[in-house]
Design an enzyme around this catalytic site. Sequence first.
Site, PDB file in Angstrom:
ATOM      1  N   GLU A 179      -5.355  -5.540  10.429  1.00 27.21           N
ATOM      2  CA  GLU A 179      -4.353  -4.508  10.685  1.00 27.21           C
ATOM      3  C   GLU A 179      -4.668  -3.808  12.002  1.00 27.21           C
ATOM      4  OE1 GLU A 179      -2.338  -3.104   6.871  1.00 27.21           O
ATOM      5  OE2 GLU A 179      -4.163  -1.952   7.045  1.00 27.21           O
ATOM      6  N   SER A 238       3.401  -2.419  10.346  1.00 25.34           N
ATOM      7  CA  SER A 238       4.860  -2.381  10.505  1.00 25.34           C
ATOM      8  C   SER A 238       5.543  -3.694  10.124  1.00 25.34           C
ATOM      9  CB  SER A 238       5.219  -1.960  11.940  1.00 25.34           C
ATOM     10  OG  SER A 238       4.738  -0.647  12.198  1.00 25.34           O
ATOM     11  N   ASN A 257       0.873  -1.184   0.000  1.00 25.96           N
ATOM     12  CA  ASN A 257       0.000   0.000   0.000  1.00 25.96           C
ATOM     13  C   ASN A 257       0.905   1.228   0.000  1.00 25.96           C
ATOM     14  OD1 ASN A 257      -1.804   2.047   0.535  1.00 25.96           O
ATOM     15  ND2 ASN A 257      -2.272   1.400   2.636  1.00 25.96           N
ATOM     16  N   HIS A 308      -9.432   0.708   4.923  1.00 27.39           N
ATOM     17  CA  HIS A 308      -8.145   0.932   5.609  1.00 27.39           C
ATOM     18  C   HIS A 308      -8.386   1.827   6.822  1.00 27.39           C
ATOM     19  CE1 HIS A 308      -4.081   2.305   6.421  1.00 27.39           C
ATOM     20  NE2 HIS A 308      -3.677   1.222   5.776  1.00 27.39           N
ATOM     21  N   LYS A 316       0.131   4.255  -0.206  1.00 30.03           N
ATOM     22  CA  LYS A 316      -0.506   5.454   0.406  1.00 30.03           C
ATOM     23  C   LYS A 316      -0.261   6.674  -0.491  1.00 30.03           C
ATOM     24  CE  LYS A 316       0.202   3.350   4.871  1.00 30.03           C
ATOM     25  NZ  LYS A 316       0.043   3.475   6.302  1.00 30.03           N
ATOM     26  N   GLU A 352      -6.856   4.255   7.947  1.00 32.53           N
ATOM     27  CA  GLU A 352      -6.726   5.703   7.689  1.00 32.53           C
ATOM     28  C   GLU A 352      -8.003   6.250   7.059  1.00 32.53           C
ATOM     29  OE1 GLU A 352      -2.978   5.450   5.589  1.00 32.53           O
ATOM     30  OE2 GLU A 352      -2.057   4.789   7.464  1.00 32.53           O
ATOM     31  N   GLY A 369       2.225   1.956  10.777  1.00 32.31           N
ATOM     32  CA  GLY A 369       3.117   3.111  10.636  1.00 32.31           C
ATOM     33  C   GLY A 369       3.796   3.515  11.935  1.00 32.31           C
TER      34      GLY A 369
END
Length: 251
Positions: free
Chosen positions: A168, A214, A9, A96, A11, A98, A174
């Site tokens: 996730e 991560s 991904n 996701h 991003k 985010e 991150g």
Amino acid sequence: MRRKVIAGNWKMNNDLTGSKDLINKLVQELKNEKYNCEVIICPPFTSLAEAGNLLKGSSIMLGAQNMHEEESGAFTGEISASMIKSTGSRYVILGHSERRTIFKESDQLINKKLKAALKNGLKPIFCIGETLEEREKNITNNVLKRQVTVGLEGISETELKDIIIAYEPVWAIGTGRTATPAQAEDAHNFIRNLIKEKYSKNAAENIIIQYGGSVKPDNSGELLSQPDIDGALVGGACLKADSFIAIIKSA
Ligand code: PEP
């Protein structure tokens, strides 16, 4: 045997030039490597069409990072499933964390997006996962159950075959803080059981459940060797060909 699937991904990283460079490196270098998994890259929308051209004849598959749930119309700034499909993409990341946190996407909205993707022949990478607060309150399983139940509402067992689930944990995305292989395996096993309850034993045995949060070359091997972890959704470490390839080779 479930196949392992490693997805990157990107991003909001890489303009057109940066995208071409990274794709050319991946295509070139993976040609000379032996690996035992499927590979998907998910660049930004602006690079998808060019990526589709560059990946012709390669075994690397293409996906988008999001899409709108409607087919077309007055939705300024949005991108539909058929537009994504026309770039040569076969996958789309949906839900996701985010998107859920920054853009306030609800489980219900993600369900609509999943249905729109499937209707248009795109395979969703359906992301779920708990926040740190939820884990500390010991409600991880309730959260995963809600995300799976509402997210997959009205989706048939046949359609489920085209969905990859990505577990996730939000606190691991991150942050450099990875779930331990045991923590990840526990969650994956719980999710697989949810699929068994909602669909069937066969559906549960066949669904691909990736881990994301991560993932790096130095932890991917152990994570990917867990019985219920079928691949990885990789953020930061997919932006450099070397680290992404090292993760692919560890699968
Ligand atoms: C992600 O964005 O899905 C992700 C897992 O990011 P990172 O690998 O950087 O934690």
